[in-house]
Design a protein around this motif. Structure first.
Motif, PDB file in Angstrom:
ATOM      1  N   GLN A   1       0.836  -1.206   0.000  1.00 48.32           N
ATOM      2  CA  GLN A   1       0.000   0.000   0.000  1.00 48.32           C
ATOM      3  C   GLN A   1       0.866   1.251   0.000  1.00 48.32           C
ATOM      4  N   ASP A   2       1.930   1.234   0.775  1.00 52.91           N
ATOM      5  CA  ASP A   2       2.825   2.391   0.810  1.00 52.91           C
ATOM      6  C   ASP A   2       3.483   2.619  -0.552  1.00 52.91           C
ATOM      7  N   ARG A   3       3.888   1.539  -1.208  1.00 52.07           N
ATOM      8  CA  ARG A   3       4.490   1.672  -2.552  1.00 52.07           C
ATOM      9  C   ARG A   3       3.498   2.239  -3.551  1.00 52.07           C
ATOM     10  N   VAL A   4       2.259   1.759  -3.496  1.00 53.06           N
ATOM     11  CA  VAL A   4       1.233   2.248  -4.426  1.00 53.06           C
ATOM     12  C   VAL A   4       0.970   3.724  -4.190  1.00 53.06           C
ATOM     13  N   LYS A   5       0.849   4.120  -2.936  1.00 54.37           N
ATOM     14  CA  LYS A   5       0.612   5.537  -2.621  1.00 54.37           C
ATOM     15  C   LYS A   5       1.769   6.400  -3.107  1.00 54.37           C
ATOM     16  N   GLU A   6       2.976   5.890  -2.962  1.00 57.46           N
ATOM     17  CA  GLU A   6       4.153   6.646  -3.389  1.00 57.46           C
ATOM     18  C   GLU A   6       4.181   6.807  -4.906  1.00 57.46           C
ATOM     19  N   ARG A   7       3.840   5.753  -5.624  1.00 60.83           N
ATOM     20  CA  ARG A   7       3.901   5.806  -7.088  1.00 60.83           C
ATOM     21  C   ARG A   7       2.746   6.564  -7.702  1.00 60.83           C
ATOM     22  N   VAL A   8       1.581   6.525  -7.076  1.00 59.07           N
ATOM     23  CA  VAL A   8       0.415   7.226  -7.618  1.00 59.07           C
ATOM     24  C   VAL A   8       0.560   8.723  -7.404  1.00 59.07           C
ATOM     25  N   GLY A   9       1.080   9.108  -6.268  1.00 59.75           N
ATOM     26  CA  GLY A   9       1.214  10.522  -5.966  1.00 59.75           C
ATOM     27  C   GLY A   9      -0.127  11.100  -5.549  1.00 59.75           C
ATOM     28  N   ILE A  10      -0.294  12.403  -5.765  1.00 59.77           N
ATOM     29  CA  ILE A  10      -1.540  13.066  -5.395  1.00 59.77           C
ATOM     30  C   ILE A  10      -2.578  12.773  -6.464  1.00 59.77           C
ATOM     31  N   LYS A  11      -3.733  12.312  -6.035  1.00 59.08           N
ATOM     32  CA  LYS A  11      -4.774  11.933  -6.976  1.00 59.08           C
ATOM     33  C   LYS A  11      -6.098  12.502  -6.499  1.00 59.08           C
ATOM     34  N   GLU A  12      -6.915  12.950  -7.440  1.00 58.35           N
ATOM     35  CA  GLU A  12      -8.224  13.469  -7.067  1.00 58.35           C
ATOM     36  C   GLU A  12      -9.147  12.313  -6.724  1.00 58.35           C
ATOM     37  N   SER A  13     -10.144  12.630  -5.933  1.00 62.25           N
ATOM     38  CA  SER A  13     -11.091  11.590  -5.545  1.00 62.25           C
ATOM     39  C   SER A  13     -12.095  11.343  -6.671  1.00 62.25           C
ATOM     40  N   ASP A  14     -12.990  10.394  -6.480  1.00 64.89           N
ATOM     41  CA  ASP A  14     -13.997  10.065  -7.481  1.00 64.89           C
ATOM     42  C   ASP A  14     -14.982  11.213  -7.699  1.00 64.89           C
ATOM     43  N   THR A  15     -15.104  12.118  -6.742  1.00 67.53           N
ATOM     44  CA  THR A  15     -16.038  13.241  -6.871  1.00 67.53           C
ATOM     45  C   THR A  15     -15.456  14.375  -7.695  1.00 67.53           C
ATOM     46  N   GLY A  16     -14.184  14.315  -8.016  1.00 65.17           N
ATOM     47  CA  GLY A  16     -13.567  15.384  -8.787  1.00 65.17           C
ATOM     48  C   GLY A  16     -12.994  16.477  -7.907  1.00 65.17           C
TER      49      GLY A  16
END
Length: 133
Positions: free
Chosen positions: A75-90
């Motif tokens: 989970q930590d690796r995924v969060k690190e690689r995804v970076g800042i992401k908007e939620s499903d609501t935009g």
């Protein structure tokens, strides 16, 4: 006479006519003074300590803990690689909101108006006109 049911010193039975407090048992303080200095039991060896550590654990406890640790690292690796992401609501993350600037912008701009086109006059020509409500 003592009924013989209890453990401890025998006390005579009292009647209602006796003085108050006469039927209460008396603490004779027949305790050993050496209780505080009692000998400590044998010390625990490595096998006993290992047994106490595993007491109450199920057969799969260690495997479950390993898998949970792996999940957390993934989970930590995924969060690190995804970076800042908007939620499903935009919406962006609340830490990125600028409420003061948004409020000021809403006060400066004129509100949008919504209308429905009901009829098109001279449709298909360059001089077409639209009726709106």
């Amino acid at each position: 006479p003592f009924s013989g049911r209890g453990v401890g010193p025998q006390t005579p039975q009292c009647s209602m006519a006796d003085d108050s407090g006469a039927c209460q048992t008396k603490n004779a303080n027949d305790y050993d003074d050496d209780d505080n200095n009692a000998a400590v039991g044998p010390s625990l060896d490595a096998g006993d300590i290992a047994l106490l550590k595993t007491y109450g654990l199920g057969p799969y406890t260690e495997a479950i803990k390993k898998v949970e640790a792996e999940i957390k690292t993934h989970q930590d690796r995924v969060k690190e690689r995804v970076g800042i992401k908007e939620s499903d609501t935009g919406l962006g993350l609340p830490s990125q909101w600028d409420l003061v600037a948004d409020k000021q912008m809403m006060q400066e701009e004129q509100p949008l108006q919504v209308a429905r086109c009901t009829k098109i006059i001279d449709a298909g020509t360059d001089d077409a006109k639209h009726l709106i409500n």
